[in-house]
Every structure is written in structure tokens, then in C-alpha cells.
Design a protein around this motif. Structure first.
Motif, PDB file in Angstrom:
ATOM      1  N   ILE A  73       0.868  -1.555   0.259  1.00  0.00           N
ATOM      2  CA  ILE A  73      -0.184   0.116   0.188  1.00  0.00           C
ATOM      3  C   ILE A  73       0.839   1.277   0.116  1.00  0.00           C
ATOM      4  N   LEU A  74       0.199   1.957  -0.871  1.00  0.00           N
ATOM      5  CA  LEU A  74       1.538   3.272  -0.960  1.00  0.00           C
ATOM      6  C   LEU A  74       1.723   4.079   0.246  1.00  0.00           C
ATOM      7  N   ASN A  76       1.689   6.806   1.100  1.00  0.00           N
ATOM      8  CA  ASN A  76       2.016   8.313   1.617  1.00  0.00           C
ATOM      9  C   ASN A  76      -0.345   8.995   0.638  1.00  0.00           C
ATOM     10  N   SER A  77      -0.315   7.632   0.599  1.00  0.00           N
ATOM     11  CA  SER A  77      -1.422   7.849  -0.319  1.00  0.00           C
ATOM     12  C   SER A  77      -2.859   8.219   0.765  1.00  0.00           C
ATOM     13  N   ARG A  78      -3.950   8.423   0.639  1.00  0.00           N
ATOM     14  CA  ARG A  78      -5.126   9.618   0.855  1.00  0.00           C
ATOM     15  C   ARG A  78      -5.638   7.727   2.041  1.00  0.00           C
ATOM     16  N   GLU A  79      -5.915   6.473   1.375  1.00  0.00           N
ATOM     17  CA  GLU A  79      -6.392   5.785   1.440  1.00  0.00           C
ATOM     18  C   GLU A  79      -5.366   5.254   3.554  1.00  0.00           C
ATOM     19  N   TYR A  80      -4.152   4.861   2.642  1.00  0.00           N
ATOM     20  CA  TYR A  80      -3.454   4.627   3.707  1.00  0.00           C
ATOM     21  C   TYR A  80      -3.688   5.878   4.645  1.00  0.00           C
ATOM     22  N   GLN A  81      -3.338   7.007   4.200  1.00  0.00           N
ATOM     23  CA  GLN A  81      -2.960   8.051   5.539  1.00  0.00           C
ATOM     24  C   GLN A  81      -4.143   8.428   6.461  1.00  0.00           C
ATOM     25  N   GLN A 137      10.576  10.584   1.680  1.00  0.00           N
ATOM     26  CA  GLN A 137      10.146  10.832   0.919  1.00  0.00           C
ATOM     27  C   GLN A 137      10.254  12.412   0.026  1.00  0.00           C
ATOM     28  N   SER A 142       9.191   6.871  -3.049  1.00  0.00           N
ATOM     29  CA  SER A 142       8.459   6.391  -2.926  1.00  0.00           C
ATOM     30  C   SER A 142       8.429   4.517  -2.078  1.00  0.00           C
ATOM     31  N   PHE A 144       6.250   2.513   0.329  1.00  0.00           N
ATOM     32  CA  PHE A 144       4.929   1.179   0.398  1.00  0.00           C
ATOM     33  C   PHE A 144       5.212   0.841   1.419  1.00  0.00           C
TER      34      PHE A 144
END
Length: 217
Positions: A73-74, A76-81, A137, A142, A144
């Protein structure tokens, strides 16, 4: 072709460091790459999601980890943050910049930077982990999050009952080689110049390096 080979070898080291075993070879990763659907990779590249090379290696690593029930899962993605998870509560991270991939993993109760460019594992304190990830970053990496249960390994078992201390942080391999070369040159200079003078040693080292006795740093 050369950068692809370097990237493949780097990805192999990254995965084996993550899993703490010689699980993958360049042949294994090449086989996984050939199994990927070419049309899907082209579609992803056309969508502006990065270079073909980056996407290829990302897909290879993702597919290789799925064998172990692990997902990426990335970071800094919105999903993870949106999950608001403290990084120290995760188990591992995979970091990428251009052709270089490396692993940050928790072993026992401690975090380690398992970068193949270092002379050995680098201990990362819990308080420094978030700052280290933020620094990566900022440098363009990137990051993960590796989610799932990592396979058991001896290092994890040993460090689960004891903690280690690191008196001296590992150097970059290139820095260590340069230091070894410089020490060798200084030793030679002391043999050639029978005088207790640090400035003379330094002048002799510079002179030898200009003559090609040591490689330029």
C-alpha cells in the motif's frame, strides 16, 4: 538493458532482505515479469503512473509478495493516511528511487534499514522512524507499506528476546571502500616518508591519488 539488470538485482536483494532468506533469484523475478500482461502495463504507463521500468518492477515485486499473502500500500496515499497508523505499528516498508529498491523492516521489537548499499543493517529507533520515512519522501522516494504476516525468520526470533545496540552506524559501501583505499595510501606514505608530520602524510596521499594509485572518490 543494463539498468534493467541492475534494477532486477536490486529488487531481488530488496525482497530477500524483506523475507530474510534467499527466496528469489533474478530468474524467478524474470519469470514473474514475463507472466505480467503486457497490455495492462502499457495501459498503466499511458495513464501517467510513471515509467515503464518503474511500473514493471513494482508489478514484479507485488506479484512476488502475493505468493506470501503480502500486499503493498502506498504510504502517502489518502487510503493509507486516513487510517492514521503510527509507522512503528507496521512490520515493514519497501522504498524505491529510480532503479534502487530497499527494505525497512522490524525484527523483534527494533527497526532496521536493510539497504544493500550499506555495509550492514542500520538500526533505526522508534522515535526516528517517522522522520526517516519523511526524509526519504522529501528525497523523492516512493514508500510502500508491506501488509500481511511475514514468514518466520531466525533474526526475528532472536531479536524478539533481546535487543541490540549499534555503537557505529554502517557506511555506504562506496564510502567504506574509499576509506580503506585512503588508509592504504596513508600507510604507504608513512613508509616512504620517514617523518612524523600529518601534513606530509596528507600531501603524499594527494600526490599518490593524482598519480592514479587510488581511484578518484
Amino acid at each position: 538493458l543494463e539498468s534493467e539488470q541492475e534494477g532486477s538485482l536490486c529488487a531481488q536483494h530488496c525482497l530477500n532482505n524483506l523475507l530474510q532468506g534467499e527466496y528469489f533469484t533474478p530468474v524467478d523475478l524474470s519469470s514473474i515479469a514475463h507472466q505480467l500482461d503486457e497490455e495492462e502495463r502499457m495501459r498503466m504507463a499511458e495513464g501517467g503512473m510513471g515509467s515503464d521500468e518503474y511500473q514493471t518492477f513494482l508489478q514484479v515485486i507485488s506479484n512476488a509478495l502475493r505468493v506470501w499473502g503480502l500486499e503493498l500500500i502506498l504510504f502517502n496515499s489518502r487510503e493509507y493516511q486516513s487510517l492514521m497508523i503510527n509507522p512503528i505499528n507496521e512490520n515493514a516498508f519497501i522504498c524505491n528511487y529510480k532503479e534502487h529498491w530497499f527494505t525497512i523492516r522490524k525484527l523483534g521489537q527494533q527497526w532496521f534499514n536493510l539497504n544493500s548499499l550499506l555495509t550492514g543493517p542500520e538500526l533505526i529507533s522508534d522515535t526516528y522512524l517517522a522522520l526517516f520515512l519523511a526524509q526519504l519522501q522529501q528525497e523523492g522516494y516512493s514508500i510502500f507499506v508491506v501488509q500481511g504476516n511475514l514468514p518466520d525468520c531466525e533474526a526475528d526470533q532472536i531479536l524478539g528476546i533481546m535487543k541490540v545496540q549499534q555503537q557505529q552506524r554502517p557506511k555506504l559501501i562506496g564510502e567504506a571502500q574509499a576509506q580503506t583505499s585512503l588508509n592504504r595510501v596513508l600507510a604507504l606514505s608513512r613508509q616512504d616518508i620517514d617523518v612524523d608530520d600529518e601534513e606530509a602524510d596528507l600531501r603524499r596521499a594527494i600526490q599518490l591519488s593524482m598519480q592514479g594509485t587510488i581511484a578518484p572518490l
